[in-house]
Scaffold this active site. Structure first.
Site, PDB file in Angstrom:
ATOM      1  N   TYR A   1      -5.761   1.258   8.944  1.00  0.00           N
ATOM      2  CA  TYR A   1      -6.837   1.613   8.014  1.00  0.00           C
ATOM      3  C   TYR A   1      -8.190   1.295   8.635  1.00  0.00           C
ATOM      4  O   TYR A   1      -8.982   0.529   8.094  1.00  0.00           O
ATOM      5  CB  TYR A   1      -6.658   0.892   6.679  1.00  0.00           C
ATOM      6  CG  TYR A   1      -5.485   1.398   5.882  1.00  0.00           C
ATOM      7  CD1 TYR A   1      -5.562   2.612   5.197  1.00  0.00           C
ATOM      8  CD2 TYR A   1      -4.284   0.691   5.831  1.00  0.00           C
ATOM      9  CE1 TYR A   1      -4.477   3.095   4.475  1.00  0.00           C
ATOM     10  CE2 TYR A   1      -3.202   1.160   5.106  1.00  0.00           C
ATOM     11  CZ  TYR A   1      -3.308   2.366   4.434  1.00  0.00           C
ATOM     12  OH  TYR A   1      -2.233   2.844   3.719  1.00  0.00           O
TER      13      TYR A   1
ATOM     14  N   ASP B   1       0.798  -1.227   0.000  1.00  0.00           N
ATOM     15  CA  ASP B   1       0.000   0.000   0.000  1.00  0.00           C
ATOM     16  C   ASP B   1       0.828   1.272   0.000  1.00  0.00           C
ATOM     17  O   ASP B   1       0.449   2.275  -0.604  1.00  0.00           O
ATOM     18  CB  ASP B   1      -0.955   0.020   1.194  1.00  0.00           C
ATOM     19  CG  ASP B   1      -0.235   0.275   2.516  1.00  0.00           C
ATOM     20  OD1 ASP B   1       0.647  -0.542   2.870  1.00  0.00           O
ATOM     21  OD2 ASP B   1      -0.537   1.280   3.181  1.00  0.00           O
TER      22      ASP B   1
ATOM     23  N   GLU C   1       6.066   9.646   3.136  1.00  0.00           N
ATOM     24  CA  GLU C   1       5.654   8.315   2.683  1.00  0.00           C
ATOM     25  C   GLU C   1       4.723   8.401   1.478  1.00  0.00           C
ATOM     26  O   GLU C   1       3.780   9.187   1.475  1.00  0.00           O
ATOM     27  CB  GLU C   1       4.954   7.553   3.811  1.00  0.00           C
ATOM     28  CG  GLU C   1       4.658   6.098   3.457  1.00  0.00           C
ATOM     29  CD  GLU C   1       4.189   5.275   4.647  1.00  0.00           C
ATOM     30  OE1 GLU C   1       4.259   4.034   4.564  1.00  0.00           O
ATOM     31  OE2 GLU C   1       3.760   5.872   5.666  1.00  0.00           O
TER      32      GLU C   1
END
Length: 487
Positions: free
Chosen positions: A228, A78, A468
Site C-alpha cells: 500500500y 484488509d 481477492e
C-alpha cells in the site's frame, strides 16, 4: 455530438427503462446490502462478540501491539491476508461512514449493523492514534505473507511500526483523521459522547499529520511498499482530512485551511479514479456540496472539477475518456478492478444527490447530464457486479445462484477452527491455497477483484488480482446498495 436536450431525454428514458425492467428488485438490493455489511465480520481481528454471525471465524490477534507494550487488538484484516494495514483500513472506515451519512436513511433495517462495522474499525483506530503521544501505529505484512494460515492460528511475528515526528506519515495519519471525523457524524445522534471522542481525536491526529509532513512510504519503506505505497503522496489526504473535519465540526479554521491550501493540495488537479491511495476525486465531490447546497462561491472550483470527473465517465460526451469492457464494466486496471467500480458508483450517486437539492446538472461541453443520468450509469455498474454481465456471475460471494467458489482468502479457504480445531502450521496451509476444491467457508458478501478487460474471470484462488476481496471494495458499495434498495 449529442445535443444537451437530446442527451437529457436519452438519460431520462434509459433511467426509466432500466429502473422499470431491472435485473434486480428492491428486495435483491436489500439482500445484497445486508451481505455487503456481513462481510466485515469475516475480516474481524480480535476478540469476537457473542452475536458474531459468521461463526466459522474465531478470536485472533489477541496480543497485537504487545511487542511495543501497547494494545492494538481489534480492527480488520484488509483483504485475503492477516494484516491490519492502516491506510486502507482508515479509508474503508471513511467510506463506510460516508455511505451511512448519505444513504443511512435508505437502510433502516441495516443501520445498526453498519454502525457496528464502522465501530469495529474506529475502536481500533482510536487505539492506534492514542496509544503513544504523536504516533500512529501500523502493522507489518512481510512475515504474514510467507504463510497461508488461519488468523486464529497465526504464529508469525506480529511486528508493529509507527509513524512519528521523526518518521512522518501524513497520508496514513490524515486518512485516519478523515475516518474518525466521518464516523463522528455517524454516531452524533446515537452515541454523542463517542462521537465527541472521535472528533477530538481526529483533530489531534490531523494536527500531527499537518505539522510533521512526509509520506509513510518514505518513512516505513518495505513495511508498506509495494502493498500500500502512497503513490499519490500525502497532499490529497491532508485536504481530504481537513474537509471531513470541517464537515463534522463546522469549525471555521478548517474551512480556512481548505481555502488557503486547496490550490497546493490538488484542488486544480483533474484525477479520474478514487481509491485508498488517491482521494482527489472524492474530495472534490464532497466539497462541491458546499456550492450546490449552500452556494458558497469559494467552492465553485470543486463543482467544476467534479463535473470534469463525471464527464470523463459518461459515454457520448466530449470529455469521455473512461474504458469499459464489452459487457459495460468500468475498467481501470488488472488488479482488483472492482475497487474502482464500487467507488465510482458511489460518487455518481452521491453527486446525483447533491445535484438534486437544487435541480443542478453536469455540463460536459455541449452536453448536459442530469442526476438521473448519473444514477443510470451507477446502476449499470452495480448490476454488473451482482450478476447482470456476460458471464451471468455475481462477483459478490453468497449472492445469486452463481458466484466465485475459490476466493483468495486464508480464513475462508482453510478448514475452520470449528471443524478442524487442531493447529495448522504456517507452511502446511499452502495445500489449501493451491487446492482445486471450493472454499469450505463462505465469505458471505465479499466483493472480489473481478473480471478482466474482456469480461473474463478466472475462478482461481491463486489469481489474487481477480479473486481477492478487500474491505475497501465493499465500503462504498454499501451506500450504493442502500440507495437502490430504497429506489
Amino acid at each position: 455530438m449529442v445535443s444537451a436536450t437530446k442527451y437529457q431525454i436519452l438519460s431520462l428514458t434509459f433511467c426509466f427503462f432500466t429502473l422499470s425492467c431491472s435485473a434486480f428488485t428492491s428486495k435483491d438490493y436489500a439482500d445484497a446490502l445486508a451481505k455487503s455489511i456481513l462481510f466485515y465480520e469475516g475480516q474481524r481481528s480480535g476478540k469476537l462478540p457473542s452475536n458474531q454471525h459468521l461463526t466459522w471465524r474465531g478470536d485472533s490477534g489477541l496480543s497485537d501491539g504487545s511487542s511495543n507494550h501497547v494494545d492494538l487488538v481489534g480492527g480488520y484484516y484488509d483483504a485475503g491476508d492477516n494484516v491490519k494495514f492502516g491506510l486502507p483500513m482508515a479509508f474503508t472506515t471513511t467510506l463506510l461512514s460516508w455511505s451511512v451519512i448519505e444513504f443511512g436513511s435508505s437502510m433502516p433495517s441495516q443501520i445498526g449493523n453498519a454502525r457496528a462495522a464502522i465501530r469495529w474499525s474506529t475502536d481500533y483506530l482510536l487505539k492506534a492514534a492514542t496509544a503513544t503521544p504523536d504516533t500512529l501505529y501500523v502493522a507489518d505484512p512481510n512475515m504474514d505473507h510467507k504463510c497461508w494460515e488461519r488468523p486464529e492460528d497465526m504464529d508469525t511475528p506480529r511486528n508493529v511500526y509507527k509513524v512519528s515526528k521523526q518518521n512522518p506519515g501524513s497520508d496514513v495519519a490524515a486518512e485516519t483523521a478523515a475516518a474518525l471525523a466521518a464516523a463522528s457524524i455517524v454516531f452524533k445522534d446515537s452515541d454523542p459522547s463517542y462521537s465527541a471522542k472521535l472528533l477530538q481525536t481526529a483533530m489531534k491526529v490531523f494536527d500531527f499529520a499537518d505539522s510533521y509532513r512526509g509520506s509513510y512510504s518514505d518513512s516505513l519503506g518495505s513495511v508498506v511498499c509495494p502493498f500500500y505505497c502512497s503513490y499519490s503522496g500525502y497532499h490529497d489526504e491532508l485536504l481530504w482530512g481537513a474537509s471531513w473535519i470541517h464537515m463534522a465540526s463546522n469549525d471555521a479554521s478548517y474551512l480556512a485551511y481548505i481555502q488557503s491550501n486547496g490550490q497546493t493540495m490538488g484542488a486544480n488537479d483533474d484525477d479520474y479514479s478514487f481509491s485508498w491511495d488517491d482521494k482527489r476525486a472524492g474530495t472534490k465531490v464532497l466539497l462541491s456540496k458546499h456550492f450546490l447546497e449552500k452556494n458558497t462561491e469559494e467552492f465553485q472550483l470543486y463543482k467544476r472539477h467534479s463535473d470534469n470527473y463525471i464527464c470523463s465517465l459518461i459515454p457520448g460526451t466530449s470529455s469521455f475518456q473512461a474504458q469499459y469492457t464489452p459487457g459495460g464494466l468500468l475498467y481501470k486496471g488488472s488488479s482488483s478492478n472492482l475497487q474502482y467500480v464500487t467507488s465510482t458508483a458511489f460518487l455518481l450517486l452521491t453527486y446525483a444527490k447533491y445535484l438534486s437539492t437544487k435541480g443542478g446538472s453536469v455540463s460536459c461541453g455541449t452536453s448536459t447530464v442530469t442526476a438521473e443520468g448519473l444514477i443510470s450509469e451507477a446502476k449499470k455498474q452495480v448490476d454488473y457486479i451482482l450478476g447482470d454481465n456476460p458471464a451471468k456471475m455475481s462477483y459478490m460471494v453468497g449472492f445469486g445462484g452463481k458466484y466465485p467458489q475459490h476466493v483468495h482468502h486464508r480464513g475462508s479457504s482453510l478448514p475452520s477452527v470449528r471443524t478442524h480445531p487442531d493447529h495448522i502450521p504456517c507452511s502446511n496451509g499452502f495445500q489449501y491455497l493451491y487446492s482445486s476444491s471450493p472454499n469450505p467457508n463462505v465469505l458471505v458478501g465479499a466483493i472480489l477483484g473481478g473480471p478482466d478487460n474482456r469480461d473474463n474471470f478466472a475462478d482461481d484462488r491463486n489469481n489474487y488480482q481477480q479473486s481477492e476481496p478487500a474491505t475497501y471494495i465493499n465500503a462504498p458499495f454499501v451506500g450504493a446498495l442502500a440507495f437502490f434498495s430504497a429506489n
